[in-house]
Write a protein that holds these residues in place. Sequence first.
Motif, PDB file in Angstrom:
ATOM      1  N   SER A  64      52.604  28.296  41.204  1.00 37.88           N
ATOM      2  CA  SER A  64      51.724  27.425  40.413  1.00 37.88           C
ATOM      3  C   SER A  64      51.594  26.093  41.123  1.00 37.88           C
ATOM      4  N   ALA A  65      50.367  25.605  41.209  1.00 37.49           N
ATOM      5  CA  ALA A  65      50.113  24.304  41.829  1.00 37.49           C
ATOM      6  C   ALA A  65      50.355  23.157  40.860  1.00 37.49           C
ATOM      7  N   GLY A  66      50.811  23.477  39.640  1.00 32.40           N
ATOM      8  CA  GLY A  66      51.112  22.434  38.662  1.00 32.40           C
ATOM      9  C   GLY A  66      50.008  22.280  37.638  1.00 32.40           C
ATOM     10  N   GLY A  67      49.892  21.087  37.076  1.00 29.26           N
ATOM     11  CA  GLY A  67      48.861  20.823  36.080  1.00 29.26           C
ATOM     12  C   GLY A  67      47.473  20.904  36.681  1.00 29.26           C
ATOM     13  N   ASP A  68      46.510  21.358  35.890  1.00 30.02           N
ATOM     14  CA  ASP A  68      45.134  21.500  36.352  1.00 30.02           C
ATOM     15  C   ASP A  68      44.471  20.120  36.361  1.00 30.02           C
ATOM     16  N   LEU A  69      44.426  19.490  37.532  1.00 34.43           N
ATOM     17  CA  LEU A  69      43.869  18.135  37.630  1.00 34.43           C
ATOM     18  C   LEU A  69      42.359  18.106  37.460  1.00 34.43           C
ATOM     19  N   LYS A  70      41.686  19.238  37.672  1.00 36.12           N
ATOM     20  CA  LYS A  70      40.243  19.280  37.397  1.00 36.12           C
ATOM     21  C   LYS A  70      39.997  19.151  35.907  1.00 36.12           C
ATOM     22  N   GLU A  71      40.801  19.839  35.100  1.00 38.79           N
ATOM     23  CA  GLU A  71      40.660  19.716  33.656  1.00 38.79           C
ATOM     24  C   GLU A  71      41.053  18.313  33.195  1.00 38.79           C
ATOM     25  N   ARG A  72      42.030  17.741  33.865  1.00 39.86           N
ATOM     26  CA  ARG A  72      42.532  16.425  33.460  1.00 39.86           C
ATOM     27  C   ARG A  72      41.652  15.268  33.921  1.00 39.86           C
ATOM     28  N   ASN A  73      40.729  15.518  34.826  1.00 39.00           N
ATOM     29  CA  ASN A  73      39.888  14.442  35.356  1.00 39.00           C
ATOM     30  C   ASN A  73      39.053  13.840  34.230  1.00 39.00           C
ATOM     31  N   GLY A  74      39.266  12.563  33.937  1.00 39.02           N
ATOM     32  CA  GLY A  74      38.534  11.895  32.874  1.00 39.02           C
ATOM     33  C   GLY A  74      39.067  12.172  31.482  1.00 39.02           C
ATOM     34  N   MET A  75      40.161  12.902  31.377  1.00 35.12           N
ATOM     35  CA  MET A  75      40.739  13.229  30.072  1.00 35.12           C
ATOM     36  C   MET A  75      41.219  11.954  29.376  1.00 35.12           C
ATOM     37  N   SER A  76      40.923  11.825  28.081  1.00 34.06           N
ATOM     38  CA  SER A  76      41.342  10.638  27.341  1.00 34.06           C
ATOM     39  C   SER A  76      42.862  10.617  27.174  1.00 34.06           C
ATOM     40  N   ASP A  77      43.402   9.434  26.916  1.00 37.19           N
ATOM     41  CA  ASP A  77      44.848   9.311  26.708  1.00 37.19           C
ATOM     42  C   ASP A  77      45.314  10.181  25.552  1.00 37.19           C
ATOM     43  N   GLU A  78      44.525  10.228  24.497  1.00 36.88           N
ATOM     44  CA  GLU A  78      44.913  11.008  23.321  1.00 36.88           C
ATOM     45  C   GLU A  78      44.996  12.494  23.636  1.00 36.88           C
ATOM     46  N   VAL A  79      43.984  13.015  24.316  1.00 38.63           N
ATOM     47  CA  VAL A  79      43.978  14.434  24.669  1.00 38.63           C
ATOM     48  C   VAL A  79      45.088  14.730  25.680  1.00 38.63           C
ATOM     49  N   TRP A  80      45.293  13.808  26.628  1.00 42.93           N
ATOM     50  CA  TRP A  80      46.363  13.970  27.621  1.00 42.93           C
ATOM     51  C   TRP A  80      47.709  14.110  26.924  1.00 42.93           C
ATOM     52  N   ARG A  81      47.962  13.231  25.940  1.00 41.01           N
ATOM     53  CA  ARG A  81      49.246  13.271  25.237  1.00 41.01           C
ATOM     54  C   ARG A  81      49.419  14.568  24.457  1.00 41.01           C
ATOM     55  N   LYS A  82      48.346  15.036  23.850  1.00 44.63           N
ATOM     56  CA  LYS A  82      48.417  16.300  23.110  1.00 44.63           C
ATOM     57  C   LYS A  82      48.721  17.459  24.055  1.00 44.63           C
ATOM     58  N   GLN A  83      48.068  17.453  25.215  1.00 42.18           N
ATOM     59  CA  GLN A  83      48.346  18.505  26.187  1.00 42.18           C
ATOM     60  C   GLN A  83      49.787  18.427  26.670  1.00 42.18           C
ATOM     61  N   HIS A  84      50.254  17.193  26.886  1.00 47.43           N
ATOM     62  CA  HIS A  84      51.612  17.064  27.411  1.00 47.43           C
ATOM     63  C   HIS A  84      52.656  17.475  26.387  1.00 47.43           C
ATOM     64  N   GLN A  85      52.321  17.379  25.116  1.00 42.47           N
ATOM     65  CA  GLN A  85      53.252  17.868  24.100  1.00 42.47           C
ATOM     66  C   GLN A  85      53.466  19.370  24.257  1.00 42.47           C
ATOM     67  N   LEU A  86      52.413  20.090  24.649  1.00 42.10           N
ATOM     68  CA  LEU A  86      52.564  21.516  24.952  1.00 42.10           C
ATOM     69  C   LEU A  86      53.546  21.727  26.093  1.00 42.10           C
ATOM     70  N   ILE A  87      53.434  20.886  27.135  1.00 43.61           N
ATOM     71  CA  ILE A  87      54.347  20.995  28.276  1.00 43.61           C
ATOM     72  C   ILE A  87      55.781  20.750  27.832  1.00 43.61           C
ATOM     73  N   GLU A  88      55.985  19.711  27.045  1.00 44.39           N
ATOM     74  CA  GLU A  88      57.339  19.383  26.586  1.00 44.39           C
ATOM     75  C   GLU A  88      57.923  20.506  25.739  1.00 44.39           C
ATOM     76  N   ASP A  89      57.109  21.062  24.851  1.00 39.73           N
ATOM     77  CA  ASP A  89      57.584  22.162  24.010  1.00 39.73           C
ATOM     78  C   ASP A  89      57.875  23.406  24.846  1.00 39.73           C
ATOM     79  N   LYS A  90      57.034  23.642  25.856  1.00 37.23           N
ATOM     80  CA  LYS A  90      57.246  24.787  26.745  1.00 37.23           C
ATOM     81  C   LYS A  90      58.549  24.653  27.507  1.00 37.23           C
ATOM     82  N   VAL A  91      58.828  23.462  28.039  1.00 30.71           N
ATOM     83  CA  VAL A  91      60.069  23.226  28.783  1.00 30.71           C
ATOM     84  C   VAL A  91      61.281  23.530  27.904  1.00 30.71           C
TER      85      VAL A  91
END
Length: 261
Positions: A64-91
């Motif tokens: 895996s090359a890691g997080g999808d930076l194409k999807e994250r390009n221009g992503m708002s702080d709110e959406v970024w935080r929601k996505q990262h909560q998925l990462i934290e829960d997955k870990v």
Amino acid sequence: MEMIKQEFHGENNEILVVTINRPHAMNAMNTQLLQEMLTFFREQAYNTSLRCVVLTGAGNKAFSAGGDLKERNGMSDEVWRKQHQLIEDKVRAIKDFPVPVIAAVEGYAFGGGFELALVTDILIASETAKFALTEAVRGILPGGGGMQNLPRAIGTRRAKELIFSGRQIDAKLAYEWGAVNRVVPQGKALEASLELAEQIVNSAPISVKMAKTCIDRGTDVDFHTGYSLDIAAYNVVVPTEDRLEGVAAFNEKRKPVWKNR
């Protein structure tokens, strides 16, 4: 399209291979993939027949090359935080998964991909594997456990060098430094991981679960506290049917038949 593929192995479907299935994007993890992975680990934690999970990436180019930076390009702080909560829960879901998880790494494991491999119990790498935590050069930080798991694997000084600089290392050096359990020929990481999973399945399931808990929790505390946890787990195992079966099988010179009780 499903981004997480599942395939059972073994006589009783006790081994499950989980494949990150975005080879066209070097198996980069977008929101859908993260949600699917979290759902998988949460649901399979209740599978009492499961004895080992092997986690790999589709194709030989990247784990895996890691997080999808194409999807994250221009992503708002709110959406970024929601996505990262998925990462934290997955870990946390992988770290606390009740049975061993083996990472079978071919090709690149960068950023969150390396962090994903590091959070597993055992890491088998192809000789072509490359590892890096590249977050700092993108203006962020490793947020998938890498700043905890990498120093625990290779030591703080080496971890600081890799995290501060984003330096890439190959499988040979990762093995020498302690981040990787074993290096195998190109294309053989999954095969070697399945062989190891089969060896794990030969051990008593309760013993393996207790050992995983003791090692994971005990290495973060002082010796006497950790040893108290060891003995508590030991005393859980002693009265089990599997302990009686293991001793009987040894004396009768046969393979034990585990009942997971």
